[in-house]
Design a protein around this motif. Structure first.
Motif, PDB file in Angstrom:
ATOM      1  N   HIS A  57      -0.006   4.021 -17.839  1.00  0.00           N
ATOM      2  CA  HIS A  57      -1.453   4.157 -17.658  1.00  0.00           C
ATOM      3  C   HIS A  57      -1.808   3.856 -16.207  1.00  0.00           C
ATOM      4  CE1 HIS A  57      -5.721   3.982 -18.415  1.00  0.00           C
ATOM      5  NE2 HIS A  57      -5.753   2.781 -17.872  1.00  0.00           N
ATOM      6  N   MET A  58      -2.606   4.718 -15.620  1.00  0.00           N
ATOM      7  CA  MET A  58      -3.045   4.545 -14.241  1.00  0.00           C
ATOM      8  C   MET A  58      -4.518   4.142 -14.250  1.00  0.00           C
ATOM      9  SD  MET A  58      -3.091   7.303 -11.127  1.00  0.00           S
ATOM     10  CE  MET A  58      -1.331   7.492 -11.121  1.00  0.00           C
ATOM     11  N   SER A  59      -4.843   3.101 -13.486  1.00  0.00           N
ATOM     12  CA  SER A  59      -6.239   2.663 -13.410  1.00  0.00           C
ATOM     13  C   SER A  59      -6.523   2.097 -12.021  1.00  0.00           C
ATOM     14  CB  SER A  59      -6.531   1.604 -14.475  1.00  0.00           C
ATOM     15  OG  SER A  59      -5.797   0.428 -14.204  1.00  0.00           O
ATOM     16  N   ILE A  60      -7.802   2.005 -11.723  1.00  0.00           N
ATOM     17  CA  ILE A  60      -8.243   1.424 -10.453  1.00  0.00           C
ATOM     18  C   ILE A  60      -8.582  -0.029 -10.723  1.00  0.00           C
ATOM     19  CG2 ILE A  60      -9.998   1.486  -8.655  1.00  0.00           C
ATOM     20  CD1 ILE A  60     -10.221   4.501  -9.184  1.00  0.00           C
ATOM     21  N   ASP A  61      -7.920  -0.908 -10.003  1.00  0.00           N
ATOM     22  CA  ASP A  61      -8.120  -2.337 -10.230  1.00  0.00           C
ATOM     23  C   ASP A  61      -9.169  -2.924  -9.303  1.00  0.00           C
ATOM     24  OD1 ASP A  61      -7.318  -4.732 -11.637  1.00  0.00           O
ATOM     25  OD2 ASP A  61      -6.464  -5.396  -9.729  1.00  0.00           O
ATOM     26  N   ASN A  62      -9.240  -2.432  -8.077  1.00  0.00           N
ATOM     27  CA  ASN A  62     -10.166  -2.988  -7.099  1.00  0.00           C
ATOM     28  C   ASN A  62     -10.702  -1.853  -6.228  1.00  0.00           C
ATOM     29  OD1 ASN A  62     -11.574  -4.577  -5.336  1.00  0.00           O
ATOM     30  ND2 ASN A  62      -9.811  -5.601  -4.445  1.00  0.00           N
TER      31      ASN A  62
ATOM     32  N   GLY B 107      -4.602  -7.343 -14.193  1.00  0.00           N
ATOM     33  CA  GLY B 107      -5.147  -7.815 -15.464  1.00  0.00           C
ATOM     34  C   GLY B 107      -4.154  -8.691 -16.214  1.00  0.00           C
ATOM     35  N   GLY B 108      -3.284  -9.375 -15.491  1.00  0.00           N
ATOM     36  CA  GLY B 108      -2.302 -10.245 -16.104  1.00  0.00           C
ATOM     37  C   GLY B 108      -1.076  -9.541 -16.642  1.00  0.00           C
ATOM     38  N   LYS B 109      -0.997  -8.232 -16.476  1.00  0.00           N
ATOM     39  CA  LYS B 109       0.145  -7.463 -16.969  1.00  0.00           C
ATOM     40  C   LYS B 109       0.959  -6.950 -15.790  1.00  0.00           C
ATOM     41  CE  LYS B 109      -2.332  -5.849 -21.047  1.00  0.00           C
ATOM     42  NZ  LYS B 109      -2.808  -4.683 -21.775  1.00  0.00           N
ATOM     43  N   PRO B 110       2.270  -6.807 -15.974  1.00  0.00           N
ATOM     44  CA  PRO B 110       3.092  -6.259 -14.888  1.00  0.00           C
ATOM     45  C   PRO B 110       2.603  -4.861 -14.497  1.00  0.00           C
ATOM     46  CG  PRO B 110       4.474  -7.124 -16.650  1.00  0.00           C
ATOM     47  CD  PRO B 110       3.064  -7.156 -17.148  1.00  0.00           C
ATOM     48  N   ALA B 111       2.585  -4.618 -13.201  1.00  0.00           N
ATOM     49  CA  ALA B 111       2.058  -3.348 -12.718  1.00  0.00           C
ATOM     50  C   ALA B 111       2.710  -2.970 -11.396  1.00  0.00           C
ATOM     51  CB  ALA B 111       0.549  -3.442 -12.526  1.00  0.00           C
ATOM     52  N   VAL B 112       2.644  -1.713 -11.096  1.00  0.00           N
ATOM     53  CA  VAL B 112       3.002  -1.212  -9.772  1.00  0.00           C
ATOM     54  C   VAL B 112       1.676  -1.011  -9.043  1.00  0.00           C
ATOM     55  CG1 VAL B 112       4.029   0.669  -8.463  1.00  0.00           C
ATOM     56  CG2 VAL B 112       5.084  -0.081 -10.605  1.00  0.00           C
ATOM     57  N   LEU B 113       1.498  -1.741  -7.978  1.00  0.00           N
ATOM     58  CA  LEU B 113       0.237  -1.699  -7.242  1.00  0.00           C
ATOM     59  C   LEU B 113       0.374  -0.782  -6.039  1.00  0.00           C
ATOM     60  CD1 LEU B 113      -0.559  -5.511  -7.295  1.00  0.00           C
ATOM     61  CD2 LEU B 113      -1.342  -3.771  -8.878  1.00  0.00           C
ATOM     62  N   ILE B 114      -0.627   0.046  -5.841  1.00  0.00           N
ATOM     63  CA  ILE B 114      -0.670   0.936  -4.693  1.00  0.00           C
ATOM     64  C   ILE B 114      -1.952   0.620  -3.927  1.00  0.00           C
ATOM     65  CG2 ILE B 114      -0.767   3.304  -3.894  1.00  0.00           C
ATOM     66  CD1 ILE B 114       0.587   4.109  -6.542  1.00  0.00           C
ATOM     67  N   PHE B 115      -1.794   0.222  -2.690  1.00  0.00           N
ATOM     68  CA  PHE B 115      -2.942  -0.065  -1.842  1.00  0.00           C
ATOM     69  C   PHE B 115      -3.178   1.130  -0.935  1.00  0.00           C
ATOM     70  CE2 PHE B 115      -1.154  -4.153  -2.962  1.00  0.00           C
ATOM     71  CZ  PHE B 115      -2.283  -4.852  -3.372  1.00  0.00           C
ATOM     72  N   ILE B 116      -4.408   1.603  -0.931  1.00  0.00           N
ATOM     73  CA  ILE B 116      -4.756   2.770  -0.122  1.00  0.00           C
ATOM     74  C   ILE B 116      -5.731   2.324   0.954  1.00  0.00           C
ATOM     75  CG2 ILE B 116      -5.824   5.042  -0.133  1.00  0.00           C
ATOM     76  CD1 ILE B 116      -4.917   5.259  -3.070  1.00  0.00           C
ATOM     77  N   SER B 117      -5.413   2.650   2.194  1.00  0.00           N
ATOM     78  CA  SER B 117      -6.280   2.333   3.323  1.00  0.00           C
ATOM     79  C   SER B 117      -6.703   3.627   3.992  1.00  0.00           C
ATOM     80  CB  SER B 117      -5.539   1.457   4.337  1.00  0.00           C
ATOM     81  OG  SER B 117      -5.118   0.259   3.733  1.00  0.00           O
ATOM     82  N   ARG B 118      -7.879   3.598   4.562  1.00  0.00           N
ATOM     83  CA  ARG B 118      -8.371   4.795   5.231  1.00  0.00           C
ATOM     84  C   ARG B 118      -7.851   4.852   6.655  1.00  0.00           C
ATOM     85  NH1 ARG B 118     -12.562   3.986   8.883  1.00  0.00           N
ATOM     86  NH2 ARG B 118     -13.476   1.934   8.771  1.00  0.00           N
ATOM     87  N   GLN B 119      -7.823   6.039   7.198  1.00  0.00           N
ATOM     88  CA  GLN B 119      -7.470   6.234   8.596  1.00  0.00           C
ATOM     89  C   GLN B 119      -8.683   5.872   9.450  1.00  0.00           C
ATOM     90  OE1 GLN B 119      -4.560   7.243  10.005  1.00  0.00           O
ATOM     91  NE2 GLN B 119      -3.634   7.115   7.988  1.00  0.00           N
ATOM     92  N   PRO B 120      -8.460   5.487  10.710  1.00  0.00           N
ATOM     93  CA  PRO B 120      -9.602   5.229  11.585  1.00  0.00           C
ATOM     94  C   PRO B 120     -10.497   6.472  11.671  1.00  0.00           C
ATOM     95  CG  PRO B 120      -7.580   4.456  12.602  1.00  0.00           C
ATOM     96  CD  PRO B 120      -7.189   5.208  11.360  1.00  0.00           C
TER      97      PRO B 120
END
Length: 130
Positions: free
Chosen positions: A55-60, A15-28
């Motif tokens: 603040h923790m939020s879901i971005d995508n 959202g244009g603000k500095p953030a720590v992004l965590i990408f979560i992928s599923r296992q096969p």
């Protein structure tokens, strides 16, 4: 050059603000909709463990389109079953001849989905390639 553990060339923005992004992928072979539902259930616990200034939020979240596709497939199956019964009745004009597909189509679908359930498949598994 500064010897440090921080990577100053990486930037995360949400959202244009500095953030720590965590990408979560599923296992096969994991159901992505169930996986995301479990993660969403744990989010309040994660937020409680963080300082109040963070603040923790879901971005995508791409599971909304997957869930909509599964719902659409279910709706299309119901419409297709109704059309089969209507076409049989329109052409044959016989109640008994209409009753047979009205019972056999749902029973065959229930059997198919029962076998899929026993084998660990779902519509979500069929909609995604590994």
């Amino acid at each position: 050059m500064i010897d440090s553990v921080e990577d100053v060339r990486a930037l995360g923005l949400a959202g244009g603000k500095p953030a720590v992004l965590i990408f979560i992928s599923r296992q096969p072979n994991a159901n992505i909709i169930d996986t995301v539902a479990r993660i969403r259930k744990l989010l309040p616990q994660f937020q409680a463990a963080l300082p109040p200034t963070i603040h923790m939020s879901i971005d995508n979240d791409r599971t909304t389109t997957i869930a909509a596709s599964v719902d659409d497939a279910q709706k299309n199956m119901m419409i297709s079953m109704a059309l089969v019964v209507l076409v049989v009745f329109a052409f044959l004009r016989n109640g008994w001849a209409t009753f047979i597909p009205a019972v056999s189509v749902p029973v065959s679908l229930i059997g198919t989905f029962g076998a899929m359930y026993l084998l660990g498949y779902s519509l979500d598994n069929l909609s995604s390639w590994h």
